[in-house]
Scaffold this motif. Structure first.
Motif, mmCIF file in Angstrom:
data_model
loop_
_atom_site.group_PDB
_atom_site.id
_atom_site.type_symbol
_atom_site.label_atom_id
_atom_site.label_comp_id
_atom_site.label_asym_id
_atom_site.label_seq_id
_atom_site.Cartn_x
_atom_site.Cartn_y
_atom_site.Cartn_z
ATOM 1 N N VAL A 36 33.100 24.716 50.997
ATOM 2 C CA VAL A 36 32.937 24.978 49.576
ATOM 3 C C VAL A 36 33.327 26.431 49.337
ATOM 4 C CG1 VAL A 36 30.514 25.669 49.807
ATOM 5 C CG2 VAL A 36 31.312 24.733 47.629
ATOM 6 N N ALA A 37 33.743 26.755 48.120
ATOM 7 C CA ALA A 37 34.174 28.136 47.866
ATOM 8 C C ALA A 37 33.993 28.494 46.404
ATOM 9 C CB ALA A 37 35.643 28.324 48.261
ATOM 10 N N LEU A 38 33.732 29.769 46.174
ATOM 11 C CA LEU A 38 33.754 30.336 44.838
ATOM 12 C C LEU A 38 35.180 30.800 44.552
ATOM 13 C CD1 LEU A 38 30.526 32.533 44.999
ATOM 14 C CD2 LEU A 38 30.783 30.342 43.827
ATOM 15 N N VAL A 39 35.733 30.366 43.438
ATOM 16 C CA VAL A 39 37.087 30.763 43.049
ATOM 17 C C VAL A 39 37.057 31.210 41.588
ATOM 18 C CG1 VAL A 39 38.186 29.187 44.687
ATOM 19 C CG2 VAL A 39 37.715 28.406 42.355
ATOM 20 N N HIS A 40 38.150 31.816 41.136
ATOM 21 C CA HIS A 40 38.220 32.190 39.726
ATOM 22 C C HIS A 40 39.657 32.189 39.252
ATOM 23 C CE1 HIS A 40 38.675 36.229 41.709
ATOM 24 N NE2 HIS A 40 39.675 36.276 40.856
ATOM 25 N N ASP A 41 39.810 32.102 37.932
ATOM 26 C CA ASP A 41 41.113 32.320 37.315
ATOM 27 C C ASP A 41 40.911 33.107 36.026
ATOM 28 O OD1 ASP A 41 40.689 30.527 35.039
ATOM 29 O OD2 ASP A 41 41.015 28.869 36.417
ATOM 30 N N TYR A 42 42.017 33.592 35.475
ATOM 31 C CA TYR A 42 41.976 34.432 34.281
ATOM 32 C C TYR A 42 42.820 33.827 33.170
ATOM 33 C CZ TYR A 42 40.496 38.317 37.396
ATOM 34 O OH TYR A 42 39.845 39.131 38.294
ATOM 35 N N ASP A 43 42.546 34.251 31.935
ATOM 36 C CA ASP A 43 43.510 34.022 30.875
ATOM 37 C C ASP A 43 44.837 34.648 31.304
ATOM 38 O OD1 ASP A 43 41.624 32.770 29.324
ATOM 39 O OD2 ASP A 43 41.235 34.506 28.042
ATOM 40 N N PRO A 93 48.314 55.875 32.261
ATOM 41 C CA PRO A 93 48.409 55.211 33.570
ATOM 42 C C PRO A 93 47.403 54.064 33.641
ATOM 43 C CG PRO A 93 47.252 57.302 33.765
ATOM 44 C CD PRO A 93 47.763 57.244 32.360
ATOM 45 N N TRP A 94 47.691 53.093 34.494
ATOM 46 C CA TRP A 94 46.824 51.920 34.608
ATOM 47 C C TRP A 94 46.355 51.713 36.045
ATOM 48 C CZ3 TRP A 94 44.877 48.423 31.014
ATOM 49 C CH2 TRP A 94 45.215 48.714 29.684
ATOM 50 N N ILE A 95 45.184 51.082 36.129
ATOM 51 C CA ILE A 95 44.591 50.722 37.415
ATOM 52 C C ILE A 95 44.547 49.193 37.457
ATOM 53 C CG2 ILE A 95 42.599 51.009 38.935
ATOM 54 C CD1 ILE A 95 41.725 53.251 36.824
ATOM 55 N N THR A 96 45.209 48.594 38.425
ATOM 56 C CA THR A 96 45.214 47.135 38.531
ATOM 57 C C THR A 96 44.815 46.724 39.945
ATOM 58 O OG1 THR A 96 47.487 46.822 39.328
ATOM 59 C CG2 THR A 96 47.190 47.112 36.946
ATOM 60 N N ALA A 97 44.605 45.435 40.113
ATOM 61 C CA ALA A 97 44.439 44.891 41.461
ATOM 62 C C ALA A 97 45.779 44.954 42.192
ATOM 63 C CB ALA A 97 43.931 43.452 41.394
ATOM 64 N N ARG A 98 45.749 44.705 43.485
ATOM 65 C CA ARG A 98 46.970 44.785 44.286
ATOM 66 C C ARG A 98 47.993 43.746 43.835
ATOM 67 N NH1 ARG A 98 43.332 45.005 48.603
ATOM 68 N NH2 ARG A 98 43.973 42.916 49.244
ATOM 69 N N ASP A 99 49.249 44.121 43.969
ATOM 70 C CA ASP A 99 50.345 43.216 43.641
ATOM 71 C C ASP A 99 50.214 41.924 44.434
ATOM 72 O OD1 ASP A 99 52.664 42.307 42.509
ATOM 73 O OD2 ASP A 99 54.001 43.447 43.805
ATOM 74 N N GLY A 100 50.489 40.790 43.785
ATOM 75 C CA GLY A 100 50.383 39.493 44.441
ATOM 76 C C GLY A 100 49.065 38.786 44.203
ATOM 77 N N THR A 101 48.112 39.456 43.548
ATOM 78 C CA THR A 101 46.813 38.841 43.249
ATOM 79 C C THR A 101 46.791 38.349 41.804
ATOM 80 O OG1 THR A 101 45.825 40.931 42.510
ATOM 81 C CG2 THR A 101 45.674 40.420 44.863
ATOM 82 N N THR A 102 45.862 37.443 41.523
ATOM 83 C CA THR A 102 45.733 36.954 40.149
ATOM 84 C C THR A 102 45.269 38.064 39.217
ATOM 85 O OG1 THR A 102 43.490 36.168 40.651
ATOM 86 C CG2 THR A 102 45.287 34.564 40.851
ATOM 87 N N GLY A 103 44.447 38.994 39.722
ATOM 88 C CA GLY A 103 43.992 40.101 38.890
ATOM 89 C C GLY A 103 45.142 41.006 38.476
ATOM 90 N N HIS A 104 46.077 41.238 39.384
ATOM 91 C CA HIS A 104 47.251 42.050 39.051
ATOM 92 C C HIS A 104 48.104 41.341 37.999
ATOM 93 C CE1 HIS A 104 50.547 44.914 39.899
ATOM 94 N NE2 HIS A 104 51.327 43.876 39.643
#
Length: 306
Positions: free
Chosen positions: A144-151, A201-212
């Motif tokens: 089982v796992a906790l997952v997420h997605d974004y708009d 300037p912006w702060i994002t998650a690492r490239d290749g992630t859903t947050g980025h």
């Protein structure tokens, strides 16, 4: 008669793309995977694979068989769940995957609730990127796992994995307390809220992630391309950097509980959705059901809502 274990290998080849990737995921040698797929072809009586350069791709018959393999393996998962339900009590190992920010915010309270309700369960947690969860579940590394997605970055459909909703939380813009931050609170559209920070300037998650991907697409929807200075996945670091004027960033509500002094948080019309994922057909397994119930109790205790 088609062998179920070989059907599983064929399905993994369809999902992972190469025999080497299948072998690595399932701790086989590449030659062993090739041999087993060759046996499956003989069992099927038709070609299932064909060479395409250095890669092996599925034939139309192979893709058809994968569709049936999905259904067969789902029925087996249902059978396992029903047999588990016939036993007395809920116990044994439960391998849990979680995205990083779910660790401190959801997992400890969930495990405490599980221990209270089902002390014989043995939860084992590992941090995993949401993009790898499906592979981990199919390979049996996770239950089982906790997952997420974004708009702007919806989850990719996967017929081998089922999900149930856990938490929907708004996203916030994190900035410093400079005078320009006041402008970010005017209006309620994404363009009005993010526009004042278009040249920052912006702060994002690492490239290749859903947050980025979410951060870049949200800024593009607001009419500009973000000038990314920092790439960090930890929301506490995002908040700390924003507080000292190192850039603007996105954080979910879950991460705002311990925001540092100096950070300005502006609610955005964007959401992150957290879910519980498990192998298709496994939703009736008592241990999976116990985890879902405990996670929902934990989320409720922290003020969240599904």
């Amino acid at each position: 008669m088609l062998d179920v274990r070989r059907l599983h290998l064929l399905r993994e080849l369809d999902r992972r793309g190469t025999i080497a990737a299948v072998a690595e995921a399932l701790t086989f040698t590449a030659s062993a995977v090739s041999q087993q797929l060759g046996v499956l072809e003989r069992e099927a009586g038709v070609p299932l694979l064909e060479r395409s350069g250095r890669r092996v791709v599925l034939t139309p018959a192979g893709r058809t068989l994968v569709t049936h393999a999905d259904a067969v393996l789902e029925r087996l998962e249902l059978a396992v769940s029903e047999l588990a339900g016939a036993r007395e009590g809920i116990g044994g190992p439960l391998r849990i995957g979680t995205f990083p920010s779910g660790g401190p915010a959801i997992v400890p309270a969930t495990l405490a609730e599980l221990a209270r309700r089902h002390p014989a369960l043995e939860p084992m947690v590992q941090e995993i990127d949401s993009a790898r969860v499906s592979d981990g579940l199919r390979a049996g590394e996770l239950d089982v796992a906790l997952v997420h997605d974004y708009d702007f970055v919806p989850a990719s459909p996967d017929t081998t994995v089922d999900q149930v909703p856990l938490l929907k939380e708004p996203m916030y813009l994190a900035t410093d307390s400079a005078p320009a931050a006041g402008a970010a609170t005017r209006g309620d559209t994404l363009a009005e809220l993010l526009g004042p920070w278009a040249t920052s300037p912006w702060i994002t998650a690492r490239d290749g992630t859903t947050g980025h991907a979410m951060a870049v697409r949200a800024c593009q929807a607001a009419g500009f391309q973000p000038r990314i200075r920092h790439q960090v996945n930890d929301f506490r670091t995002v908040l700390a950097l924003a507080a000292i004027g190192q850039g603007a960033g996105f954080v979910p509500k879950m991460a705002t509980a311990h925001a540092p002094d100096g950070v300005v948080l502006t609610r955005l019309p964007l959401f992150r959705r957290s879910k519980v994922a498990f192998r298709s057909g496994g939703g009736t397994h008592p241990a999976i059901g116990a985890f879902v119930a405990a996670a929902r109790t934990a989320v409720g205790s922290t003020g969240g809502a599904a």
